[in-house]
Design an enzyme around this catalytic site. Sequence first.
Site, PDB file in Angstrom:
ATOM      1  NE  ARG A   1     -10.897  41.580  35.945  1.00 21.07           N
ATOM      2  CZ  ARG A   1     -10.411  40.363  35.630  1.00 21.07           C
ATOM      3  NH1 ARG A   1     -10.652  39.819  34.440  1.00 21.07           N
ATOM      4  NH2 ARG A   1      -9.691  39.684  36.492  1.00 21.07           N
ATOM      5  N   GLY A   2      -7.350  42.563  34.993  1.00 18.29           N
ATOM      6  CA  GLY A   2      -6.446  41.437  35.199  1.00 18.29           C
ATOM      7  C   GLY A   2      -5.047  41.963  34.910  1.00 18.29           C
TER       8      GLY A   2
ATOM      9  NE  ARG B   1      -7.986  48.674  38.210  1.00 18.67           N
ATOM     10  CZ  ARG B   1      -8.426  47.425  38.407  1.00 18.67           C
ATOM     11  NH1 ARG B   1      -8.410  46.564  37.411  1.00 18.67           N
ATOM     12  NH2 ARG B   1      -8.867  47.051  39.594  1.00 18.67           N
TER      13      ARG B   1
ATOM     14  CG  ASP C   1      -3.930  42.522  40.723  1.00 16.06           C
ATOM     15  OD1 ASP C   1      -4.621  41.612  41.232  1.00 16.06           O
ATOM     16  OD2 ASP C   1      -4.227  43.098  39.663  1.00 16.06           O
TER      17      ASP C   1
HETATM   18  O1  MRU Z   1      -9.719  44.436  39.586  1.00 19.03           O
HETATM   19  P1  MRU Z   1      -9.289  43.338  38.669  1.00 19.03           P
HETATM   20  O2  MRU Z   1     -10.433  42.567  38.107  1.00 19.03           O
HETATM   21  O3  MRU Z   1      -8.319  43.805  37.611  1.00 19.03           O
HETATM   22  O4  MRU Z   1      -8.472  42.339  39.614  1.00 19.03           O
HETATM   23  C1  MRU Z   1      -7.891  41.225  39.042  1.00 19.03           C
HETATM   24  C2  MRU Z   1      -7.264  40.299  39.995  1.00 19.03           C
HETATM   25  O5  MRU Z   1      -7.212  40.533  41.175  1.00 19.03           O
HETATM   26  C3  MRU Z   1      -6.598  39.099  39.392  1.00 19.03           C
HETATM   27  O6  MRU Z   1      -6.616  38.018  40.275  1.00 19.03           O
HETATM   28  C4  MRU Z   1      -5.148  39.448  39.070  1.00 19.03           C
HETATM   29  O7  MRU Z   1      -5.058  40.610  38.298  1.00 19.03           O
HETATM   30  C5  MRU Z   1      -4.443  38.345  38.380  1.00 19.03           C
HETATM   31  S1  MRU Z   1      -4.940  38.178  36.693  1.00 19.03           S
HETATM   32  C6  MRU Z   1      -3.997  36.927  36.069  1.00 19.03           C
END
Ligand code: MRU
Length: 363
Positions: free
Chosen positions: A51-52, A94, A240
């Site tokens: 994730r991220g 996603r 994101d």
């Molecule tokens: O649902 P996630 O854990 O993938 O969400 C991640 C975030 O909102 C992060 O802040 C974003 O992806 C930036 S990662 C450098």
Amino acid sequence: MPDYLSDHVHLSDDGTAVVILDQTCLPNRTIYRTLRTAKEMFDAIHTLQVRGAPAIGICAAYDLYVLAQQISARSAEDFLRQLQGQADDLCASRPTAVNLSWALARMMQTAAAHDTVPEMLSALHRECLAIHREDIAMCRAIAEHGLSLIRDGDGILTHCNAGPLATSRYGTALGPLFLGHERGMHFHVYADETRPLLQGARLTSYELSRSGIDVTLICDNMASLVMKNGWIQACFVGCDRVAANGDTANKIGTSGVAILAAHYRIPFYVLGPTSTIDLSCSTGADIPIELRDPSEIKEKFYTEPMALPEVKCYNPAFDVTDHSLISGIVTEYGICRAPYTESLRAVFEKKRAAQSLSDEGRK
Ligand code: MRU
């Protein structure tokens, strides 16, 4: 080597699988998984094992290369058609982080620029490694620019996890803190636990604490109090998808942090690579927001359900922070300030110029 300088997503030694650190098991268990099938890859992204936004993009690029090797095709056109099908399926895992579709589109363009399947395969191999390598460099540059915004001893509030696990090496929002720490600076980081999936508790406090950076975990509803106490000099968050006007989608709760920061006159910075900026979305209203399963609110992390089965749940994974609340957007090419419509466009011009220079150099 510190943990944050190792790769949590990479190709297996023989290049036929993708190896990931399963983030759903952290902080209690360090488990690496080997992904070989399209289903394993889809599930790894959908269930947040990876994730991220940047890490999702890197993983998807490696995934597509591995899947490409499994295709048996009658012709180059047939190969491309099947590859596009795999890319479309992965892309559905996603919707909000644009890095996913960005990386897959880049891989597809790379394949389409060649005539034979063996050529396409070696180009895909080079491209997924390049996507990863570039992310490492982008995070390092973001860390450097972000560090110019804070001073030794500052208190920083962050939401969700935009560190090494979410990217490669330094991370985005946490990058300046790791870099400053390497240079002997001290920060007091307040990490929102980040309901409902607790990326702040499980991942951010883990990464910072393992690296010896002072971190205090707070529940999301405590952010206002720590700001009021004067403990926060800046908020650093990841992103994101950033729209052309600077509206930014990030983990649910981010826009609330930005509103609080504005109230207490604390600068609120978004840090992210240009691969997360989507100029095809003119405002945040164009960004698709992922809705996730109610069980994540009612049951996950509890020993018994915390709400009756018939109770309705609304579980958006992201929200959009209005550009008017953002003090700056920190990219690998520098810090963009309002008006973002202009400064973000200028960043892409810089990027194009840098790319054509390096293309020239390669000729
Ligand atoms: O649902 P996630 O854990 O993938 O969400 C991640 C975030 O909102 C992060 O802040 C974003 O992806 C930036 S990662 C450098």
